[in-house]
Design a protein around this motif. Structure first.
Motif, mmCIF file in Angstrom:
data_model
loop_
_atom_site.group_PDB
_atom_site.id
_atom_site.type_symbol
_atom_site.label_atom_id
_atom_site.label_comp_id
_atom_site.label_asym_id
_atom_site.label_seq_id
_atom_site.Cartn_x
_atom_site.Cartn_y
_atom_site.Cartn_z
ATOM 1 N N PHE A 23 4.927 -2.861 6.471
ATOM 2 C CA PHE A 23 5.514 -2.864 5.202
ATOM 3 C C PHE A 23 6.169 -2.239 4.157
ATOM 4 O O PHE A 23 4.892 -2.046 3.756
ATOM 5 C CB PHE A 23 4.574 -4.367 4.543
ATOM 6 N N ASN A 24 7.495 -2.381 4.047
ATOM 7 C CA ASN A 24 7.932 -1.533 2.729
ATOM 8 C C ASN A 24 7.339 -0.152 3.375
ATOM 9 O O ASN A 24 7.352 0.788 2.447
ATOM 10 C CB ASN A 24 6.638 -1.711 1.204
ATOM 11 N N ASP A 25 8.321 0.119 4.687
ATOM 12 C CA ASP A 25 8.104 0.938 5.276
ATOM 13 C C ASP A 25 9.180 2.685 4.244
ATOM 14 O O ASP A 25 9.152 3.362 4.651
ATOM 15 C CB ASP A 25 7.741 0.990 6.602
ATOM 16 N N ILE A 27 9.083 2.768 1.434
ATOM 17 C CA ILE A 27 7.743 3.469 1.251
ATOM 18 C C ILE A 27 7.048 4.427 1.410
ATOM 19 O O ILE A 27 6.246 5.324 1.167
ATOM 20 C CB ILE A 27 7.302 2.384 -0.215
ATOM 21 N N THR A 28 6.383 3.667 2.560
ATOM 22 C CA THR A 28 5.289 4.445 3.254
ATOM 23 C C THR A 28 5.670 5.200 4.651
ATOM 24 O O THR A 28 4.592 5.942 4.191
ATOM 25 C CB THR A 28 4.403 3.100 4.043
ATOM 26 N N ALA A 85 2.233 -0.119 0.940
ATOM 27 C CA ALA A 85 2.843 -0.293 -1.052
ATOM 28 C C ALA A 85 2.959 -1.584 -0.884
ATOM 29 O O ALA A 85 3.147 -2.406 -0.058
ATOM 30 C CB ALA A 85 3.923 -0.115 -0.916
ATOM 31 N N ILE A 87 3.739 -4.878 -3.768
ATOM 32 C CA ILE A 87 4.987 -4.248 -4.874
ATOM 33 C C ILE A 87 5.204 -5.773 -5.113
ATOM 34 O O ILE A 87 5.116 -6.739 -4.582
ATOM 35 C CB ILE A 87 6.370 -4.320 -4.110
ATOM 36 N N MET A 126 10.130 -1.920 -7.126
ATOM 37 C CA MET A 126 10.796 -1.184 -5.811
ATOM 38 C C MET A 126 10.965 -0.008 -6.251
ATOM 39 O O MET A 126 10.287 1.304 -6.076
ATOM 40 C CB MET A 126 11.442 -1.609 -5.033
ATOM 41 N N ALA A 129 7.341 1.735 -6.931
ATOM 42 C CA ALA A 129 7.138 2.781 -6.222
ATOM 43 C C ALA A 129 7.813 3.296 -5.601
ATOM 44 O O ALA A 129 7.258 4.560 -5.135
ATOM 45 C CB ALA A 129 6.797 1.194 -5.145
#
Ligand code: INI
Length: 158
Positions: A23-25, A27-28, A85, A87, A126, A129
């Motif tokens: 999820f939120n890749d 960022i990850t 992450a 958010i 975001m 992040a």
């Protein structure tokens, strides 16, 4: 008086697992890149053939504890690093996911005796992040350092 502290340069013999939330890749993936860069510069073999490092992917930060638990219990790793992450955006889901991830990760760490690094960014936006995943600073690097320190420290304590 004994001063007991971990070092960052005792990579040999250390086996590390990284658990990453998809999820939120955006960022990850950046956190993972920073984390691997730091581990590699401190002597951990991060190549695909590495016997020192395994990377597991989970759907979201909520799932980080159960997979960390399984890895920590396996007896194969001295440290587990979690990367996620969460958010806030407009969703109340935020509080639930953050609470479960943080509580779960600390419980796994204490119950297994294996340090589990809390590498979950919790931000309002975001933009925040992104700033913590590379635009300003990549916290993946810091999480890797904390893992090296804890791996070394636990070796001294046990
Ligand atoms: N998971 C995250 O890692 N970050 C988030 O911001 C997020 N939000 O906002 O919902 C999120 N949700 C998914 C959750 O972690 C689980 O994967 C899902 O609920 C299935 O159990």
């Amino acid at each position: 008086m004994a001063i007991i502290e971990g070092r960052f340069t005792e990579a040999s013999g250390l086996k590390i697992a990284v658990v990453v939330a998809r999820f939120n890749d955006l960022i990850t993936n950046k956190l993972l890149a920073g984390c691997l860069d730091c581990l590699s510069r401190h002597g951990i073999d991060t190549t695909n053939e590495s016997a020192q490092l395994d990377v597991a992917w989970v759907p979201g930060s909520f799932e980080l504890p159960i997979v960390s638990q399984s890895l920590a219990r396996s007896g194969k790793y001295q440290v587990v690093i979690t990367l996620g992450a969460v958010i806030r955006g407009d969703t109340p889901h935020f509080d639930v996911v953050v609470a479960e991830a943080s509580k779960g990760i600390s419980t796994v760490s204490r119950e297994t005796g294996i340090p589990v690094i809390f590498g979950v960014l919790t931000t309002d936006t975001m933009q925040q992040a992104l700033e913590r995943a590379g635009i300003k600073n990549n916290l993946g690097w810091s999480y890797a350092l904390q893992a090296l320190e804890m791996g070394s420290l636990m070796k001294k304590l046990n």
